[in-house]
Design an enzyme around this catalytic site. Structure first.
Site, PDB file in Angstrom:
ATOM      1  N   LYS A  73      -6.951  -3.909   3.185  1.00 10.58           N
ATOM      2  CA  LYS A  73      -8.159  -3.441   2.502  1.00 10.58           C
ATOM      3  C   LYS A  73      -9.391  -4.252   2.884  1.00 10.58           C
ATOM      4  CE  LYS A  73      -6.142  -1.306  -1.625  1.00 10.58           C
ATOM      5  NZ  LYS A  73      -4.733  -1.464  -1.270  1.00 10.58           N
ATOM      6  N   GLU A  80     -14.098  -6.632  -6.152  1.00  6.96           N
ATOM      7  CA  GLU A  80     -15.170  -5.643  -6.045  1.00  6.96           C
ATOM      8  C   GLU A  80     -15.829  -5.437  -7.400  1.00  6.96           C
ATOM      9  OE1 GLU A  80     -13.413  -2.781  -2.493  1.00  6.96           O
ATOM     10  OE2 GLU A  80     -13.218  -2.146  -4.580  1.00  6.96           O
ATOM     11  N   ARG A 119      -1.270   8.391   5.100  1.00  8.27           N
ATOM     12  CA  ARG A 119      -0.030   9.138   4.882  1.00  8.27           C
ATOM     13  C   ARG A 119      -0.354  10.399   4.101  1.00  8.27           C
ATOM     14  NH1 ARG A 119       0.334   8.182  -0.521  1.00  8.27           N
ATOM     15  NH2 ARG A 119      -0.256   6.114  -1.271  1.00  8.27           N
TER      16      ARG A 119
END
Length: 652
Positions: free
Chosen positions: A118, A202, A295
C-alpha cells in the site's frame, strides 16, 4: 493465443464453485484443491478432479505455493485461477505459476507487487496523478515517527497494514492516546495475516462513501472500466452489502472516477480484472485512492448483473491472450443490483463467528435473484476459514425495487444449524437511511445496537410453534424424544438465543397448540407438519415455520425471525449456571493470549484473553469486578466452543 483446456482453482468455497461454473459452461475441465478440513466440501464435489494439498490450517494447504503448483502439474492443468483471498494477491505465486509453465489467470507478478504494497502503491499513484488521501507511508516504522506523523495529519486517522487488504490490520484512531494500542494491535494482526507488519497512516475521512471501480485490461494495451460499486455498508472494514451503481455518484463523477481508475491500472502495466477502491467525500464531492485489489472481488456479481457480462469468462479470455471484447463506449449499465453476504455469525453477540453442521439450507428462486454459494445442506462450517455461507444477489429496474427484492429473498432463505446474520441483513435493507441511500462507511457502527438487535420471535405465539415442533406425528401425540410429557400438554423451561430463561405451559387439543407465557396466551392451528416444516394458522393468517430438533436444542425460523432454544426442563439449575463468574470460549478457536493469572484483580470490561477463529481475533472480557480464581487455558491452546477459560472468585 493459448487455449485453456483444464484449470486448477487455487481456492475453496464459493469462489471456487463460481469459477467452475464458467469453466464448465466453456467445456474447460476443472481441478479442485482441498485441505484435510475440506475433503467432502461442495467445491471438491463439483470439480472434475480434486487433489489434497495439506492440513486444515491455511498455511499448510491453501497458502502452500509448492503444493498448489505440484497439484497443477500432477493433473496436467494448463492454467491456475487464484480466486480471492489466500494466494490471489501474492506476486510470488503468480511468478511461480509462470515459471512452472502455467497460465496465471490474473495480472502480472510485477503489477501485483506494485499494488500489493500500500505504501509503494500510494507513492506510485501520486506520481500518476491519481487523487490520494493525505498520509504517511514512509520506511521509518518507529512508534515515535508514526505518532509524530499522525499529529501532523490530524486526528482522527486510519492506521492500515501496508500489505494485504480485506480490513485486516486496519484501525480508526480518534485521539493520540489511542494510537499506541492501535499500532500494536494492527501490527500483530498484519503480521499474522500477511507476514508483514509495516503500517501506513492516513487521514480518516468522516462521512465517506466506499466507492470502487471495476477495471479490465488486456495484454494489447486496452483498458476500460465497468462502472462503480458502492460498498459503504461495512463493519470493522468488512463489506456487508454492496450495490451497483452507487446512489451518490452521478454520470459525470462516474466518468471522472473511472478515468482515474484506468490511469491507476495503466500506471502499473495491469492486465486482467482489478478493482480500484476510492473514498468518496460527499461533502466536498472529492474522491481519494485507497488501494487496488489485484484480483476478482467478492462483490463482482453486482457488476455482472448490471452489465450482463461474465467477468470470470473475461478473465479466462484475457489470460488466453484475447483482446477485450468491447470498448469503453460500449459498456452499458442497466438497472440496479445489490449483494448481501450471508455469514455464520451472530450480530447480537458481537458478530461472533459460528461453526457446525448445516442442518437445513434452502434458497429462494425467482426473477432477478441469484445465489452464489460454496456449501449445501449437510456440509460443515469449520473454524479454519471465513464463515461465509452464500452471497444473495438481486437485480431490478430501480434501486428501491432491488432493495425490496433482496430483502424478500433473504426472508425466504432458510438456514438452520447455527446462528447467522440473515435477520441483520434484512434490518439493514429495511433501514430508512439505507433506503434513502444515505448510509456511509461508519453507519453500521454508529447504529449497531439498534440494527443488530435480535428480532423478537413473537411471544406466546412463537412458543406455541415450539410446542408444535416438540410434538411428534400423528399430531397431538406425546413427544418421546425429549421428555415424557402428557398427551394434553407439558411444561417447558427453555434458554433462548440471548441466554434468557423462558418458562411456558403447552396445551394440546387436536391440531390446536396453546402456549401460556408471561401472562399471555396464544394458540395456533397446525395444518400440516413434517420433519422440518410446520404450516399453521394464527389469528386467521397462514404461516410457515422451519425447524430442526437436535438432542436438547431446537431452532425455529418463522416470519423472518430465527431463534434457538435449549430445553432445560429437566436440567438441574446448577448445571446451567455459571453467570458472571465463568468466562467461556464463545466459539471454537485458538487462544492467542491469556492476560490474567490466579489472584489478579480485574474490573468489569477488562480483557482477560483473546481467541482467534474464522481469521478474526476476539477479545474476552470480565463481566464484573472481581479476582481471578483459576485460569484453565494457556496461549496456544485450541479450545472448544463453551470451554471454560477463566473463573472469578465467587462473590460473598
Amino acid at each position: 493465443m493459448t487455449t485453456i483446456r483444464k484449470i486448477l482453482i487455487a481456492n475453496r468455497g464459493e469462489i471456487a464453485c463460481r469459477v467452475m461454473r464458467t469453466a464448465r459452461a466453456r467445456g474447460i475441465a476443472s481441478v479442485a484443491v482441498y485441505s484435510d478440513a475440506d475433503e467432502n466440501t461442495l467445491h471438491v464435489r463439483m470439480a472434475d478432479e480434486a487433489v489434497r494439498i495439506g492440513g486444515a490450517e491455511p498455511a499448510q494447504s491453501y497458502l502452500n505455493i509448492d503444493a498448489v503448483i505440484a497439484a497443477a502439474k500432477e493433473t496436467g492443468a494448463d492454467a491456475v485461477h487464484p480466486g480471492y483471498g489466500f494466494l490471489s494477491e501474492r506476486a510470488d505465486f503468480a511468478k511461480a505459476c509462470a515459471e512452472a509453465g502455467l497460465i496465471f489467470v490474473g495480472p502480472p507478478a510485477d503489477a501485483i507487487a506494485a499494488m500489493g504494497d500500500k505504501a509503494a502503491a500510494k507513492k506510485r499513484m501520486v506520481e500518476a496523478g491519481v487523487p490520494c488521501v493525505p498520509g504517511y507511508q514512509g520506511d521509518d516504522q518507529s512508534d515515535e515517527i508514526l505518532l509524530a506523523e499522525a499529529k501532523k495529519i490530524g486526528f482522527p486517522v486510519m492506521v492500515k497494514a501496508s500489505a494485504g487488504g480485506g480490513g485486516r490490520g486496519m484501525r480508526i484512531v480518534e485521539t493520540k492516546d489511542e494510537l499506541g494500542e492501535a499500532i500494536k494491535s494492527a501490527r500483530k494482526e498484519a503480521k499474522s495475516a500477511f507476514g508483514d507488519d509495516r503500517l501506513i497512516i492516513e487521514r480518516a475521512v468522516i462521512g465517506a462513501r466506499h466507492v470502487e471501480i471495476q477495471v479490465f485490461a488486456d495484454a494489447h494495451g486496452n483498458c476500460i472500466h465497468l462502472g462503480e460499486r458502492d460498498c459503504s455498508l461495512q463493519r470493522r472494514n468488512q463489506k456487508v452489502i454492496e450495490e451497483a451503481p452507487s446512489p451518490v455518484i452521478n454520470a459525470e463523477k462516474r466518468e471522472e472516477m473511472g478515468a482515474a481508475a484506468v490511469k491507476a491500472a495503466q500506471a502499473v502495466g495491469y492486465v486482467g480484472a482489478g478493482t480500484v477502491e476510492f473514498l468518496y467525500d460527499p461533502a466536498r464531492d472529492d474522491f481519494y485512492f485507497l488501494e487496488m485489489n489485484t484480483r476478482l472481488q467478492v462483490e463482482h456479481p453486482v457488476t455482472e448483473m448490471v452489465t450482463g457480462l461474465d467477468l470470470v469468462g473475461w478473465q479466462l479470455d484475457i489470460a488466453s491472450g484475447k483482446k477485450l471484447p468491447i470498448s469503453q463506449d460500449e459498456v452499458e449499465i442497466n438497472g440496479w443490483a445489490m449483494e448481501a453476504r450471508l455469514y455464520a455469525e451472530d450480530p447480537a453477540q458481537g458478530f461472533m463467528p459460528h461453526s457446525g453442521k448445516i442442518r437445513l439450507l434452502e434458497f429462494p428462486e425467482g426473477e432477478g435473484v441469484r445465489i452464489d454459494s460454496g456449501v449445501e445442506e449437510g456440509d460443515r462450517v469449520t473454524t479454519f476459514y471465513d464463515p461465509m455461507i452464500a452471497k444473495v444477489i438481486a437485480h431490478g429496474a430501480t434501486r428501491d425495487e432491488t432493495r425490496m427484492r433482496l430483502a424478500e429473498a433473504l426472508k425466504k432463505t432458510s438456514l438452520l444449524g447455527f446462528a447467522h446474520n440473515r435477520d441483520f441483513l434484512v434490518s439493514l435493507l429495511e433501514d430508512e437511511s439505507f433506503a434513502k441511500g444515505e448510509a456511509d462507511t461508519g453507519y453500521i457502527e454508529r447504529n449497531l445496537d439498534e440494527i443488530a438487535k435480535r428480532k423478537a420471535p413473537g411471544g406466546a405465539a412463537s412458543l406455541a410453534l415450539v410446542g408444535a415442533a416438540l410434538t411428534d406425528e400423528p399430531f397431538g401425540n406425546l413427544l418421546t424424544g425429549w421428555h415424557s410429557r402428557g398427551r394434553s400438554g407439558f411444561p417447558l423451561n427453555l434458554v433462548n438465543t440471548g441466554g434468557k430463561i423462558v418458562k411456558t405451559d403447552i396445551k394440546l387439543d387436536g391440531a390446536e397448540v396453546t402456549a401460556a407465557h408471561d401472562g399471555e396466551a396464544a394458540s395456533i392451528e397446525v395444518l400440516s407438519k413434517n420433519e422440518n416444516t410446520i404450516r399453521f394458522r394464527h389469528n386467521g393468517r397462514l404461516g410457515v415455520a422451519r425447524y430442526i430438533r437436535n438432542l436438547y436444542h431446537l431452532e425455529v425460523d418463522a416470519g423472518g425471525a430465527w431463534e434457538r432454544y435449549m430445553d432445560i426442563t429437566l436440567v438441574p439449575a446448577s448445571d446451567s449456571a455459571g453467570g458472571d463468574d465463568v468466562i467461556k470460549a464463545p466459539m471454537a478457536g485458538l487462544v492467542t493470549s491469556m492476560r490474567v493469572g490466579p489472584g489478579d484483580p480485574v474490573s468489569k470490561g477488562t480483557i482477560v484473553a483473546t481467541i482467534e477463529a474464522m481469521k478474526m481475533e476476539h477479545q474476552l472480557k470480565a463481566a464484573r469486578d472481581g479476582v481471578i480464581a483459576d485460569v484453565l487455558a494457556k496461549e496456544g491452546d485450541q479450545v472448544a466452543i463453551r470451554a471454560k477459560l477463566v473463573t472469578l472468585q465467587t462473590e460473598a
